[in-house]
Design an enzyme around this catalytic site. Structure first.
Site, short mmCIF file in Angstrom:
data_model
loop_
_atom_site.label_atom_id
_atom_site.label_comp_id
_atom_site.label_asym_id
_atom_site.label_seq_id
_atom_site.Cartn_x
_atom_site.Cartn_y
_atom_site.Cartn_z
N LYS A 1 0.86 -0.99 0.21
CA LYS A 1 -0.09 -0.06 0.12
C LYS A 1 0.99 1.18 -0.13
O LYS A 1 2.09 1.17 0.18
CB LYS A 1 -1.10 -0.08 1.39
CG LYS A 1 0.00 0.04 2.53
CD LYS A 1 -1.18 -0.23 3.66
CE LYS A 1 -0.35 -0.21 4.80
NZ LYS A 1 -0.96 -0.62 6.23
N TYR B 1 15.91 30.91 7.15
CA TYR B 1 14.71 31.88 7.47
C TYR B 1 14.64 32.05 8.84
O TYR B 1 15.05 31.11 9.66
CB TYR B 1 13.50 30.85 7.11
CG TYR B 1 13.02 31.01 5.67
CD1 TYR B 1 12.85 32.37 5.16
CD2 TYR B 1 13.15 29.78 5.03
CE1 TYR B 1 12.60 32.18 3.77
CE2 TYR B 1 12.62 29.89 3.65
CZ TYR B 1 12.31 31.07 3.06
OH TYR B 1 12.03 31.12 1.88
C1 LIG Z 1 -0.16 -1.55 7.01
C2 LIG Z 1 -0.86 -2.88 7.15
C3 LIG Z 1 -0.07 -3.96 7.40
C4 LIG Z 1 1.45 -4.04 7.14
O1 LIG Z 1 1.92 -3.45 8.51
P1 LIG Z 1 3.55 -3.47 8.89
O2 LIG Z 1 3.62 -3.09 10.33
O3 LIG Z 1 4.15 -2.48 7.99
O4 LIG Z 1 4.07 -4.92 8.61
C5 LIG Z 1 -0.90 -5.20 7.64
N1 LIG Z 1 -2.07 -5.32 7.74
C6 LIG Z 1 -2.86 -4.07 7.65
C7 LIG Z 1 -4.33 -4.27 8.15
C8 LIG Z 1 -2.26 -3.01 7.60
O5 LIG Z 1 -3.06 -1.79 7.55
#
Ligand SMILES: *Cc1c(COP(=O)(O)O)cnc(C)c1O
Length: 349
Positions: free
Chosen positions: A35, A244
């Protein structure tokens, strides 16, 4: 080269994925969470490498991300959507054969009406109170759902990075109670859950951050190097200020390097007067405010004039940078901007 560059080691990602896979044993299949464009590292490059190495289940947040992954990995791998079947997504889900993880009775109805017979999974809420069926709704819906043959039932741990937290066992117990005897593949563990041990592994794991080289997988190989090129170097006299709001004042005759990257590249303004960048083994303080496109660095202690500095690399990962600015490595990594030249190494399996 006047653009900051982000070097992404695809072999390190693969090696981390395999190391996490080895932790969960042969009965458990390792998926991969890609994702947010693989946490900003570039899912179009990352996902095919994992697919070639045998990853058959990819997880994304929403259908649009799923469409990008489908393009990257072709038709065979399964692509699961944590956000489920949202209104307006039916065509995309159906056409691209994405698998929504249905989160509510409402989503269940939507899926059964719009795409009857098409694959789906179920997300259960075991205490996080964020996404997923509540127990009551689930037990009511379960007979019809199980009849339709879900591909996967999952839930998500909310304290897995704190192994001793009692919520882990409470969620495990609740997940078992909600899925016992259902004979559907189950998934509970993200990176943190994989590290909690075999009780948490079930049939499918969902590693994300551990693959990308961050905590809670402390043994992860570093994946990213962020190098910031020097645009200009100047001498600054005692009493003069830099940047700045005159937020840094030279106390001694100083040399200051200006490098090309800033908050428009996802580098928090809180790094100003707080972080350090690296010239090889030598740390150099970030001084003054972070500008939109520029950062200033004190190099008074160096004999050489560097051509570039590393902000991220083996000596300082996303978690160390996150600590400086009061956040987690996840946020540092997913904030990495679009302006960097992304260079990929490895990945030819
Ligand atoms: C983002 C996510 C993961 C992955 O989590 P990590 O801590 O990055 O391994 C797995 N399951 C769900 C539902 C998530 O939202």
């Amino acid at each position: 080269m006047a653009t900051a560059s982000l070097r992404i080691d695809l072999d390190a990602i693969l090696s981390n994925w395999r190391a996490l896979d080895a932790l969960s044993g042969p009965q458990t299949e390792s998926g991969a969470v890609v994702k947010a464009d693989s946490y900003s590292l570039g899912a179009a490059r990352v996902a095919p490498v994992l697919a070639r190495a045998g990853c058959r289940k990819f997880f994304v947040a929403c259908a649009e991300e799923g469409a990008d992954i489908r393009q990257a990995v072709g038709e065979t791998p399964e692509i699961y959507i944590f956000g489920g079947h949202a209104a307006g997504d039916s065509d995309m889900i159906g056409d691209l054969n994405l698998i929504p993880l249905l989160n509510s009775p409402e989503q269940l109805n939507r899926h059964f009406e719009a795409l009857p017979g098409k694959p789906f999974g179920i997300q259960l809420d075991t205490g996080m109170n964020r996404l997923g069926f509540e127990a009551d709704d689930w037990f009511k819906a379960a007979p019809a759902v199980l009849h339709a043959g879900p591909k996967l039932i999952m839930s998500h741990l909310f304290c897995a990075d704190t192994p001793e937290h009692p919520a882990n066992l409470a969620q495990l117990t609740e997940f078992r109670r909600m899925t016992e005897g259902m004979n559907v593949p189950r998934s509970l563990a993200a990176t943190g859950g994989i590290l909690l041990g075999k009780d948490y592994h079930f049939d499918v794991t969902r590693p994300g951050m551990g693959m990308y080289g961050g905590l809670p997988f402390a043994e992860a190989k570093p994946v990213v190097t962020l190098s910031l090129p020097v645009l200009q170097v100047r001498d600054v006299h005692p009493g003069e200020t830099v940047g700045y709001s005159a937020a840094w004042t030279a106390e001694v005759p100083s040399r200051v390097a200006t490098v090309a990257a800033g908050y428009a590249d996802g580098l928090s303004r809180r790094l100003g007067n707080a972080a350090q960048v690296w010239f090889g083994d030598v740390p150099c303080p970030v001084i003054g405010r972070i500008s939109m496109d520029l950062i200033t660095v004190d190099i008074t202690h160096l004999d050489d004039t560097p051509r570039e500095f590393d902000l991220l690399g083996p000596r300082q990962g996303v978690d160390a940078v996150g600590e400086v600015i009061g956040t987690i490595g996840y946020e540092v990594m997913t904030s990495l901007g679009h302006r960097y030249e992304r260079h990929y190494v490895g990945g030819a399996s």
